[in-house]
Design a protein around this motif. Structure first.
Motif, PDB file in Angstrom:
ATOM      1  N   PRO A   9       0.848  -1.181   0.000  1.00 42.28           N
ATOM      2  CA  PRO A   9       0.000   0.000   0.000  1.00 42.28           C
ATOM      3  C   PRO A   9       0.890   1.239   0.000  1.00 42.28           C
ATOM      4  N   GLY A  10       0.584   2.190  -0.852  1.00 41.74           N
ATOM      5  CA  GLY A  10       1.407   3.380  -0.956  1.00 41.74           C
ATOM      6  C   GLY A  10       2.426   3.281  -2.085  1.00 41.74           C
ATOM      7  N   GLY A  11       2.434   2.149  -2.806  1.00 41.81           N
ATOM      8  CA  GLY A  11       3.263   2.024  -3.982  1.00 41.81           C
ATOM      9  C   GLY A  11       4.614   1.380  -3.793  1.00 41.81           C
ATOM     10  N   GLY A  12       5.030   1.057  -2.576  1.00 44.33           N
ATOM     11  CA  GLY A  12       6.331   0.415  -2.354  1.00 44.33           C
ATOM     12  C   GLY A  12       6.271  -1.065  -2.659  1.00 44.33           C
ATOM     13  N   VAL A  13       7.405  -1.714  -2.544  1.00 47.74           N
ATOM     14  CA  VAL A  13       7.509  -3.151  -2.783  1.00 47.74           C
ATOM     15  C   VAL A  13       7.569  -3.870  -1.444  1.00 47.74           C
ATOM     16  N   LEU A  14       6.891  -5.003  -1.352  1.00 47.42           N
ATOM     17  CA  LEU A  14       7.020  -5.877  -0.196  1.00 47.42           C
ATOM     18  C   LEU A  14       7.921  -7.043  -0.573  1.00 47.42           C
ATOM     19  N   PHE A  15       8.773  -7.450   0.345  1.00 46.41           N
ATOM     20  CA  PHE A  15       9.682  -8.558   0.128  1.00 46.41           C
ATOM     21  C   PHE A  15       9.305  -9.693   1.066  1.00 46.41           C
ATOM     22  N   ARG A  16       9.344 -10.925   0.559  1.00 48.70           N
ATOM     23  CA  ARG A  16       9.087 -12.101   1.379  1.00 48.70           C
ATOM     24  C   ARG A  16      10.409 -12.664   1.857  1.00 48.70           C
ATOM     25  N   ALA A  17      10.434 -13.043   3.113  1.00 48.89           N
ATOM     26  CA  ALA A  17      11.629 -13.647   3.698  1.00 48.89           C
ATOM     27  C   ALA A  17      11.167 -14.621   4.773  1.00 48.89           C
ATOM     28  N   ALA A  18      12.119 -15.321   5.361  1.00 51.44           N
ATOM     29  CA  ALA A  18      11.818 -16.235   6.452  1.00 51.44           C
ATOM     30  C   ALA A  18      12.847 -16.032   7.547  1.00 51.44           C
ATOM     31  N   CYS A  19      12.396 -16.161   8.767  1.00 53.30           N
ATOM     32  CA  CYS A  19      13.289 -16.054   9.915  1.00 53.30           C
ATOM     33  C   CYS A  19      13.902 -17.430  10.178  1.00 53.30           C
ATOM     34  N   PRO A  20      15.232 -17.517  10.225  1.00 51.95           N
ATOM     35  CA  PRO A  20      15.845 -18.820  10.501  1.00 51.95           C
ATOM     36  C   PRO A  20      15.666 -19.266  11.950  1.00 51.95           C
ATOM     37  N   ASP A  21      15.295 -18.351  12.835  1.00 48.87           N
ATOM     38  CA  ASP A  21      15.140 -18.680  14.244  1.00 48.87           C
ATOM     39  C   ASP A  21      13.750 -19.252  14.538  1.00 48.87           C
TER      40      ASP A  21
END
Length: 86
Positions: free
Chosen positions: A14-26
């Motif tokens: 929302p607002g035009g930015g990019v979202l990135f997917r990641a995962a927490c190793p912990d």
């Protein structure tokens, strides 16, 4: 592509930015992060080039290596970059 070792561009935020997917190793949470939640450090070698974030689920600071493809993805998505020099 494994979410445990890579980051991917998810969608427009929302607002035009990019979202990135990641995962927490912990805690193993699969999360979406805005460009503001990520930091990219570019060093003189593969060992000194990495991205980092704090897991919003468990609060663990996460640091992962960033190859050329990841660097391009993050810089293209507006992630703040620090250039490390000797």
């Amino acid at each position: 592509m494994s979410l445990m070792s890579d980051i991917t561009a998810a969608a427009a935020a929302p607002g035009g930015g990019v979202l990135f997917r990641a995962a927490c190793p912990d805690c193993r949470a699969r999360i979406e992060l805005s460009a503001e939640a990520l930091r990219l450090a570019i060093g003189g070698s593969r060992r000194t080039t990495f991205y980092s974030f704090t897991c919003p689920e468990c609060g663990t600071p996460v640091r992962k290596p960033a190859g050329e493809r990841i660097v391009e993805l993050l810089t293209g998505g507006g992630v703040r970059t620090l250039r490390l020099t000797v």
